[in-house]
Design an enzyme around this catalytic site. Structure first.
Site, PDB file in Angstrom:
ATOM      1  CB  SER A   1      -0.986  -0.099   1.241  1.00 14.28           C
ATOM      2  OG  SER A   1      -1.921   0.800   1.179  1.00 14.28           O
TER       3      SER A   1
ATOM      4  CG  ASP B   1      -7.335  -2.122  -3.490  1.00 14.80           C
ATOM      5  OD1 ASP B   1      -7.221  -1.867  -2.884  1.00 14.80           O
ATOM      6  OD2 ASP B   1      -5.740  -2.307  -3.647  1.00 14.80           O
TER       7      ASP B   1
ATOM      8  CG  HIS C   1      -5.443  -1.911   0.348  1.00 16.12           C
ATOM      9  ND1 HIS C   1      -4.671  -2.120  -0.548  1.00 16.12           N
ATOM     10  CD2 HIS C   1      -5.294  -2.255   1.983  1.00 16.12           C
ATOM     11  CE1 HIS C   1      -3.961  -1.030   0.267  1.00 16.12           C
ATOM     12  NE2 HIS C   1      -4.328  -1.317   1.279  1.00 16.12           N
TER      13      HIS C   1
END
Length: 345
Positions: A185, A287, A317
């Site tokens: 991320s 995501d 995610h």
């Protein structure tokens, strides 16, 4: 780059078949459905009453993130050791994971959390898996967090840790000549920015030459501050990460709108990606960051950078944190470990 995301099969830069990214056996979810095991995890988190990140204060969000993601022990390793090194802002904590292998390659890892959340503990499970399955020495970086330390503090810390690893990984049992950087991320953003700085030969006040980098591993990365892509329209409400969360994270991280145009912040806007380290990019179908990760992989390939893009249509995610509960996530970790061994080994 050949990204066969519909079939869920990536192909590496040589054209050889890569590990399966996501398959749908009889009775399992299709690419249009969230993996049922992951859906059960999401339901459990929602039932526990965890508010969205943007709805809490920074302090509360940090505490909850650490509680949710610090559970579990992960595989046993030869040693796990906490150290502090000299960083741009003072002492920089790192955690070193050494697998039961002789002279393994070295991987510098940056955790996720929107540059605002995350600790060495909340990334412990992923780092243990990367060290054990990827057969590499992992250095997890406890970089400074926003908003107290906005951009470029985290980028500076990530680069400092990589530079330190290039000089001292051998003392920890790793190979400093086979060096990679990875992150999930926002940590994927930092890994990409670090690879750019290595390509640029950036040393700033740290001194010395830029370390050689054999690979960058960008795991559902944040690459741009734009919210008009299909992934935001389709999955702006989550699961596990929402558009409002991402907007909030960017607001914590950037000092002003001017930073949005800095390629070390919004790496997708870098005018030239040629010459950066070979890349592996992981994306998930459910995501909000899916499209910007795919766009970064495509831009790398367009500039002649060897890149593997492994897309998991039925996952969301953060799936690499769910390997104990989600079979597809566990298989994805195996695929990523194979990529790491191939690039660094």
């Amino acid at each position: 780059m050949d990204d066969r995301s519909e079939a869920g099969v990536g192909v590496d830069g040589t054209g050889r078949d890569a590990p399966p990214a996501d398959e749908a056996p009889d009775g399992a979810a299709t690419a249009d459905e969230l993996d049922p095991e992951l859906a059960a995890v999401v339901e459990e988190i929602e039932a526990a009453g965890v508010p969205p990140w943007h709805a809490m204060s920074v302090e509360s969000a940090r505490r909850i993130e650490d509680e949710v993601f610090s559970a579990g022990e992960g595989p046993e390793l030869r040693t796990v050791r906490d150290l502090r090194i000299d960083g741009p802002g003072g002492e920089l904590p790192i955690r070193v994971y050494r697998p039961d292998a002789e002279n393994p390659p070295t991987l510098v890892f940056c955790h996720g959390g929107g540059w605002t959340l995350g600790t060495l503990d909340s990334a412990d499970d992923i780092c243990r898996e990367l060290a054990a399955r990827g057969e590499c020495l992992v250095l997890s970086v406890d970089y400074r967090l926003a908003p107290e330390h906005p951009f470029p503090a985290a980028v500076d810390d990530a680069y400092a840790a990589l530079e330190w690893a290039s000089g001292y990984a051998g003392d920890l049992g790793g190979d400093p000549d086979r060096l990679g950087v990875a992150g999930t991320s926002a940590g994927g953003n930092l890994a990409a920015a670090t690879a750019l700085r290595v390509r640029d030969g950036a040393t700033d006040d740290l001194g010395g030459d830029a370390p050689a980098l054999a690979g960058q591993f960008l795991l559902y990365p944040m690459t741009d501050r734009r919210f008009d892509r299909d992934a935001y329209r389709e999955h702006g409400g989550g699961p596990l990460l929402t558009e409002a969360d991402v907007r909030w994270f960017w607001d914590q991280y950037l000092r002003s709108p001017v930073d949005e145009h800095n390629p070390y912040a919004t790496v997708l806007r870098a005018p030239d990606l040629s010459g950066v380290a070979p890349a592996t990019v992981l994306t998930a179908g459910f995501d909000v960051l899916r499209d910007e990760g795919a766009a970064y992989a495509a831009k790398l390939a367009d500039r002649g950078v060897p890149v593997d893009h492994d897309h998991y249509p039925t996952l969301s995610h953060g799936f690499l944190s769910l390997t104990d509960d989600v079979e597809r996530a566990d298989a994805a970790m195996d695929g990523l470990a194979e990529r790491i061994r191939a690039r660094l080994g």
